[in-house]
Design an enzyme around this catalytic site. Structure first.
Site, PDB file in Angstrom:
ATOM      1  N   HIS A   1      72.741  77.374  43.118  1.00  0.00           N
ATOM      2  CA  HIS A   1      73.859  76.570  42.484  1.00  0.00           C
ATOM      3  C   HIS A   1      74.885  76.386  43.778  1.00  0.00           C
ATOM      4  O   HIS A   1      74.849  77.247  44.567  1.00  0.00           O
ATOM      5  CB  HIS A   1      74.655  77.528  41.392  1.00  0.00           C
ATOM      6  CG  HIS A   1      75.140  78.884  41.821  1.00  0.00           C
ATOM      7  ND1 HIS A   1      74.099  80.044  42.106  1.00  0.00           N
ATOM      8  CD2 HIS A   1      76.377  79.424  41.832  1.00  0.00           C
ATOM      9  CE1 HIS A   1      75.155  81.060  42.398  1.00  0.00           C
ATOM     10  NE2 HIS A   1      76.308  80.836  42.300  1.00  0.00           N
TER      11      HIS A   1
ATOM     12  N   GLY B   1      78.267  86.789  48.970  1.00  0.00           N
ATOM     13  CA  GLY B   1      79.099  86.733  47.756  1.00  0.00           C
ATOM     14  C   GLY B   1      78.386  86.006  46.461  1.00  0.00           C
ATOM     15  O   GLY B   1      78.774  85.995  45.402  1.00  0.00           O
TER      16      GLY B   1
ATOM     17  N   CYS C   1      69.022  80.164  34.301  1.00  0.00           N
ATOM     18  CA  CYS C   1      67.783  79.748  33.508  1.00  0.00           C
ATOM     19  C   CYS C   1      68.108  79.596  32.012  1.00  0.00           C
ATOM     20  O   CYS C   1      67.902  78.705  31.428  1.00  0.00           O
ATOM     21  CB  CYS C   1      66.548  80.323  34.011  1.00  0.00           C
ATOM     22  SG  CYS C   1      65.892  80.118  35.594  1.00  0.00           S
TER      23      CYS C   1
ATOM     24  N   HIS D   1      79.284  75.266  44.057  1.00  0.00           N
ATOM     25  CA  HIS D   1      80.415  75.427  43.412  1.00  0.00           C
ATOM     26  C   HIS D   1      81.099  74.112  43.820  1.00  0.00           C
ATOM     27  O   HIS D   1      81.299  73.848  45.058  1.00  0.00           O
ATOM     28  CB  HIS D   1      81.236  76.408  43.863  1.00  0.00           C
ATOM     29  CG  HIS D   1      80.575  77.597  43.635  1.00  0.00           C
ATOM     30  ND1 HIS D   1      81.046  78.609  42.526  1.00  0.00           N
ATOM     31  CD2 HIS D   1      79.716  78.425  44.114  1.00  0.00           C
ATOM     32  CE1 HIS D   1      80.347  79.689  42.363  1.00  0.00           C
ATOM     33  NE2 HIS D   1      79.403  79.694  43.465  1.00  0.00           N
TER      34      HIS D   1
END
Length: 119
Positions: A104, A97, A11, A106
């Site tokens: 989010h 993990g 954020c 990856h």
């Protein structure tokens, strides 16, 4: 427990309180280079609105998250990994993990990633 949105690392990046190497931004999504890359191309794609993970989607964050695969594909083209291949993944919860509790994904590429996702 997990940090409130006011203290959330991602954020703070979305609010430009902490610098990041941005590679994409629009009204609802932000993408930036991972500071501990696991591949030559390692980008994190986040909704700007706080959401801890896929199990916590709101109408707003679900609409933003639904656009992430399209943005990831464009970034894969822009970052030169479309032809060789790339991976888009999400860790949801501590056992997966996940270490930053802001939704989010990856985007990884730039080398052969192999088939194993865990050790």
């Amino acid at each position: 427990m997990n940090a409130p949105a006011s203290e959330c690392l991602f954020c703070k990046i979305a609010r430009k309180e902490i610098p990041a190497a941005l590679v994409y931004e629009d009204d609802t999504l932000l993408a930036f280079k991972d500071i501990f890359p696991q591949a030559p191309v390692h980008v994190l794609i986040i909704p700007k609105a706080h959401c801890e993970g896929l199990g916590d989607l709101t109408t707003e964050t679900a609409a933003a998250a639904a656009r992430i695969p399209q943005v990831a594909a464009q970034l894969a083209r822009d970052l030169g990994v479309m032809t060789g291949g790339w991976r888009l993944l999400n860790n949801c919860g501590p056992d997966s993990g996940q270490t930053v509790f802001h939704l989010h994904f990856h985007l990884l590429g730039g080398k052969a990633l192999g088939g194993r996702l865990c050790q």
